[in-house]
Motif scaffolding. Structure first.
Motif, PDB file in Angstrom:
ATOM      1  N   LEU A 154       0.816  -0.909   0.004  1.00 13.62           N
ATOM      2  CA  LEU A 154      -0.015  -0.042  -0.179  1.00 13.62           C
ATOM      3  C   LEU A 154       0.674   1.239  -0.065  1.00 13.62           C
ATOM      4  O   LEU A 154       1.775   1.395   0.533  1.00 13.62           O
ATOM      5  N   SER A 155       0.506   2.253  -0.710  1.00 17.15           N
ATOM      6  CA  SER A 155       1.063   3.433  -0.906  1.00 17.15           C
ATOM      7  C   SER A 155       0.213   4.522   0.098  1.00 17.15           C
ATOM      8  O   SER A 155      -0.970   4.544  -0.031  1.00 17.15           O
ATOM      9  N   ILE A 156       0.933   5.034   0.981  1.00 10.88           N
ATOM     10  CA  ILE A 156       0.044   5.961   1.774  1.00 10.88           C
ATOM     11  C   ILE A 156       0.471   7.542   1.327  1.00 10.88           C
ATOM     12  O   ILE A 156       1.844   7.796   1.382  1.00 10.88           O
ATOM     13  N   GLU A 157      -0.311   8.306   0.794  1.00 11.73           N
ATOM     14  CA  GLU A 157       0.204   9.682   0.267  1.00 11.73           C
ATOM     15  C   GLU A 157       0.038  10.778   1.384  1.00 11.73           C
ATOM     16  O   GLU A 157      -1.162  10.878   2.241  1.00 11.73           O
ATOM     17  N   TYR A 158       0.792  11.613   1.666  1.00 12.43           N
ATOM     18  CA  TYR A 158       0.696  12.531   2.853  1.00 12.43           C
ATOM     19  C   TYR A 158       1.491  13.913   2.391  1.00 12.43           C
ATOM     20  O   TYR A 158       2.647  13.918   2.333  1.00 12.43           O
ATOM     21  N   ALA A 159       0.652  14.775   2.154  1.00 18.46           N
ATOM     22  CA  ALA A 159       1.147  16.037   1.755  1.00 18.46           C
ATOM     23  C   ALA A 159       1.653  16.928   2.833  1.00 18.46           C
ATOM     24  O   ALA A 159       0.785  17.346   3.593  1.00 18.46           O
ATOM     25  N   LEU A 160       2.724  17.243   2.829  1.00 17.85           N
ATOM     26  CA  LEU A 160       3.209  17.866   4.051  1.00 17.85           C
ATOM     27  C   LEU A 160       3.049  19.349   4.213  1.00 17.85           C
ATOM     28  O   LEU A 160       3.613  20.069   3.057  1.00 17.85           O
ATOM     29  N   ILE A 161       1.985  19.856   4.925  1.00 13.58           N
ATOM     30  CA  ILE A 161       1.566  21.276   4.923  1.00 13.58           C
ATOM     31  C   ILE A 161       2.095  21.995   6.139  1.00 13.58           C
ATOM     32  O   ILE A 161       1.891  21.549   7.276  1.00 13.58           O
ATOM     33  N   LYS A 162       2.787  22.874   5.899  1.00 12.97           N
ATOM     34  CA  LYS A 162       3.440  23.697   6.996  1.00 12.97           C
ATOM     35  C   LYS A 162       2.418  24.153   8.057  1.00 12.97           C
ATOM     36  O   LYS A 162       1.601  24.659   7.986  1.00 12.97           O
ATOM     37  N   GLY A 163       2.824  23.556   9.700  1.00 19.72           N
ATOM     38  CA  GLY A 163       2.087  23.987  10.376  1.00 19.72           C
ATOM     39  C   GLY A 163       0.749  23.401  10.572  1.00 19.72           C
ATOM     40  O   GLY A 163      -0.151  23.685  11.373  1.00 19.72           O
ATOM     41  N   VAL A 164       0.469  22.663   9.617  1.00 24.14           N
ATOM     42  CA  VAL A 164      -1.142  21.943   9.631  1.00 24.14           C
ATOM     43  C   VAL A 164      -1.014  20.289  10.241  1.00 24.14           C
ATOM     44  O   VAL A 164      -1.668  20.014  10.976  1.00 24.14           O
ATOM     45  N   ASN A 165      -0.121  19.690   9.158  1.00 24.03           N
ATOM     46  CA  ASN A 165      -0.120  18.223   9.676  1.00 24.03           C
ATOM     47  C   ASN A 165       1.301  17.588   9.612  1.00 24.03           C
ATOM     48  O   ASN A 165       1.604  16.542   9.652  1.00 24.03           O
ATOM     49  N   ASP A 166       2.322  18.557   9.852  1.00 24.03           N
ATOM     50  CA  ASP A 166       3.470  18.158   9.859  1.00 24.03           C
ATOM     51  C   ASP A 166       4.446  17.995  11.315  1.00 24.03           C
ATOM     52  O   ASP A 166       5.658  17.979  11.507  1.00 24.03           O
ATOM     53  N   GLN A 167       3.410  18.003  12.453  1.00 23.34           N
ATOM     54  CA  GLN A 167       4.039  18.079  13.731  1.00 23.34           C
ATOM     55  C   GLN A 167       4.614  16.641  14.115  1.00 23.34           C
ATOM     56  O   GLN A 167       4.091  15.570  13.754  1.00 23.34           O
ATOM     57  N   PRO A 168       5.522  16.577  14.891  1.00 26.03           N
ATOM     58  CA  PRO A 168       6.244  15.220  15.361  1.00 26.03           C
ATOM     59  C   PRO A 168       5.392  14.286  15.800  1.00 26.03           C
ATOM     60  O   PRO A 168       5.306  13.187  15.595  1.00 26.03           O
ATOM     61  N   TRP A 169       4.383  14.760  16.663  1.00 26.07           N
ATOM     62  CA  TRP A 169       3.553  14.015  17.137  1.00 26.07           C
ATOM     63  C   TRP A 169       2.393  13.183  16.083  1.00 26.07           C
ATOM     64  O   TRP A 169       2.177  12.059  16.212  1.00 26.07           O
ATOM     65  N   ARG A 170       2.150  13.882  15.119  1.00 27.49           N
ATOM     66  CA  ARG A 170       1.519  13.476  14.012  1.00 27.49           C
ATOM     67  C   ARG A 170       2.315  12.198  13.284  1.00 27.49           C
ATOM     68  O   ARG A 170       2.004  11.317  12.926  1.00 27.49           O
ATOM     69  N   ALA A 171       3.702  12.445  13.243  1.00 32.02           N
ATOM     70  CA  ALA A 171       4.416  11.504  12.393  1.00 32.02           C
ATOM     71  C   ALA A 171       4.516  10.417  13.341  1.00 32.02           C
ATOM     72  O   ALA A 171       4.352   9.132  12.707  1.00 32.02           O
ATOM     73  N   ASP A 172       4.618  10.417  14.740  1.00 29.02           N
ATOM     74  CA  ASP A 172       4.497   9.226  15.565  1.00 29.02           C
ATOM     75  C   ASP A 172       3.384   8.432  15.469  1.00 29.02           C
ATOM     76  O   ASP A 172       2.999   7.285  15.661  1.00 29.02           O
ATOM     77  N   LEU A 173       2.055   9.129  15.599  1.00 25.58           N
ATOM     78  CA  LEU A 173       0.943   8.554  15.397  1.00 25.58           C
ATOM     79  C   LEU A 173       0.710   7.898  14.180  1.00 25.58           C
ATOM     80  O   LEU A 173      -0.166   6.557  13.875  1.00 25.58           O
ATOM     81  N   LEU A 174       1.156   8.349  13.040  1.00 28.22           N
ATOM     82  CA  LEU A 174       1.120   7.819  11.595  1.00 28.22           C
ATOM     83  C   LEU A 174       2.017   6.565  11.882  1.00 28.22           C
ATOM     84  O   LEU A 174       1.218   5.636  11.219  1.00 28.22           O
ATOM     85  N   ALA A 175       3.097   6.397  12.387  1.00 29.77           N
ATOM     86  CA  ALA A 175       3.868   5.542  12.549  1.00 29.77           C
ATOM     87  C   ALA A 175       3.250   4.383  13.101  1.00 29.77           C
ATOM     88  O   ALA A 175       3.033   3.047  12.885  1.00 29.77           O
ATOM     89  N   LYS A 176       2.549   4.775  14.257  1.00 25.88           N
ATOM     90  CA  LYS A 176       1.821   3.620  15.150  1.00 25.88           C
ATOM     91  C   LYS A 176       0.704   3.051  14.171  1.00 25.88           C
ATOM     92  O   LYS A 176       0.631   1.870  14.526  1.00 25.88           O
ATOM     93  N   ARG A 177       0.082   3.962  13.501  1.00 22.43           N
ATOM     94  CA  ARG A 177      -0.989   3.123  12.841  1.00 22.43           C
ATOM     95  C   ARG A 177      -0.531   2.349  11.532  1.00 22.43           C
ATOM     96  O   ARG A 177      -1.542   1.584  11.225  1.00 22.43           O
ATOM     97  N   LEU A 178       0.637   2.504  11.199  1.00 22.45           N
ATOM     98  CA  LEU A 178       0.867   2.051   9.905  1.00 22.45           C
ATOM     99  C   LEU A 178       2.105   0.935  10.220  1.00 22.45           C
ATOM    100  O   LEU A 178       2.344  -0.145   9.195  1.00 22.45           O
ATOM    101  N   LYS A 179       2.811   0.602  11.457  1.00 21.26           N
ATOM    102  CA  LYS A 179       3.804  -0.304  11.738  1.00 21.26           C
ATOM    103  C   LYS A 179       3.459  -1.848  11.620  1.00 21.26           C
ATOM    104  O   LYS A 179       2.428  -2.205  12.005  1.00 21.26           O
ATOM    105  N   GLY A 180       4.357  -2.414  11.060  1.00 26.79           N
ATOM    106  CA  GLY A 180       4.007  -3.927  10.751  1.00 26.79           C
ATOM    107  C   GLY A 180       3.308  -4.288   9.438  1.00 26.79           C
ATOM    108  O   GLY A 180       2.981  -5.397   9.198  1.00 26.79           O
TER     109      GLY A 180
END
Ligand code: SAH
Length: 358
Positions: free
Chosen positions: A271-297
């Protein structure tokens, strides 16, 4: 819950005349017979068409025959203009349909492949606020042949320039492919069926990108196709995704990921997940961590896309260090991630931008 009147917008205009590429091989034979010719002529006509030859080059068909069969090859797209950049390696084409509808396709030539990015609808009803196409609403669905013809034309152009022809197709132009389900699936079949039925492309070289219409993802899973699915996620949490991809209010993150992973289980495709990085909107470190948690494995790859700003919007791409930190956290969380190259920026390469200039 936010209402979503635009999602199933009634198309404002009709489809073009029927074309050979709308039909499967049996229906083509019937259509040829209905025009007073022998059924096998359908195969000859199809070979010519998929090889990228217009009616003028059908040398093994007599002029009389050609004229009789011409109704099966109506001109679907008139070229309005080509714009190129990246020293000619990226070409954006603007096409006008039978009813003056405008759509775009973009051809990107790399060392060992040529990829064409095609449209599945004129406009789009999904209303994602960062996407140029999303701002104008849906004009109409494209027919199967109008979808296929973008590939046939790009292939012919590439061959005419002395290259090897189109090897890859991505449904990342205008429109939401799964909102035009039947025609898009028929187009996928035309792309992968060997000649004379179709173009004979490899399924692994085709990517279908979707906002995540869950029932349609489930239906696609049962089609027996193996094209790569790309999911436009753009946020790992419902609160933000409801605003960036409004259809999320109908099918939230957890549900759409479950459907997408169902496709992965059945097809074995990553699966490809597309994620447009938008300044100050969806690019926070905690969102990266949450994304990783949802996709891990999972069998997944995250494509981070620096936002291509659209006219009239305040949003911008994330700064490089923020982008790098986002990638680092995803990888640290056990998820494959890369930043997509940004071909075609100076030719308004973002979704819908060229048509919007008209
Ligand atoms: N409707 C489908 C396919 C078309 S868009 C979908 O949404 O997946 C292809 C990709 O480009 C999607 O991930 C979309 O969210 C993204 N996109 C649209 N506008 C963009 C922009 N201005 N900058 C970066 N990515 C954009």
């Amino acid at each position: 819950m936010t209402s979503l009147p635009l999602v199933f917008d009634a198309p404002k205009r009709g489809l073009p005349p029927q074309h050979l590429a709308d039909l499967d091989p049996a229906a083509r034979r019937e259509a040829v017979v209905a025009l007073g010719e022998k059924g096998f002529r359908a195969e000859q006509l199809a070979r010519h068409y998929f090889a990228g030859h217009g009616s003028e080059q059908m040398t093994d068909l007599s002029p009389v025959l050609r004229e009789r069969l011409a109704p099966l090859l109506p001109e679907l797209w008139t070229r309005v203009r080509d714009v190129d950049c990246d020293a000619g390696a990226t070409i954006k084409s603007l096409w006008r349909g039978h009813d003056s509808t405008l759509v775009e396709s973009v051809t990107m030539r790399y060392k060992e492949r040529t990829t064409v990015c095609i449209s599945s609808q004129a406009g789009c009803g999904m209303a994602c606020p960062f996407c140029a196409t999303g701002q104008g609403g849906l004009t109409r669905n494209l027919s199967t042949a109008e979808i296929v013809d973008q590939v046939v034309r790009a292939n012919a152009d590439d061959l005419a320039r002395g290259f090897r022809g189109v090897s890859n197709v991505v449904f990342m132009g205008m429109g939401e492919p799964l909102a035009n389900y039947n025609r898009v699936v028929a187009a996928l079949r035309r792309l992968v069926e060997p000649a004379p039925a179709g173009l004979g492309m490899s399924q692994r070289n085709i990517v279908l990108s979707t906002v995540g219409l869950v029932p349609a993802i489930r239906k696609l899973t049962a089609e027996g196709l193996q094209v790569t699915l790309a999911l436009s996620l753009h946020a790992p949490d419902d609160e933000l995704r409801n605003t960036l991809v409004p259809v999320n209010t109908r099918w939230p993150v957890k549900e759409v990921l479950e459907a997408a992973f169902g496709y992965v289980r059945t097809t074995g495709r990553r699966l490809s997940i597309e994620y447009a990085l938008i300044k100050g909107v969806n690019d926070q470190p905690w969102r990266a961590d949450l994304l990783a948690k949802r996709l891990k494995g999972k069998l997944v790859h995250v494509n981070l896309i620096p936002l291509n700003p659209t006219p009239g919007s305040d949003w911008d791409a994330s700064p490089k260090p923020v982008e790098e930190e986002f990638v680092r956290r995803l990888r640290e969380g056990g998820v494959n991630a890369t930043v997509r190259d940004t071909r075609g920026r100076e030719i308004a390469g973002a979704c819908g931008q060229l048509a919007a200039l008209e």
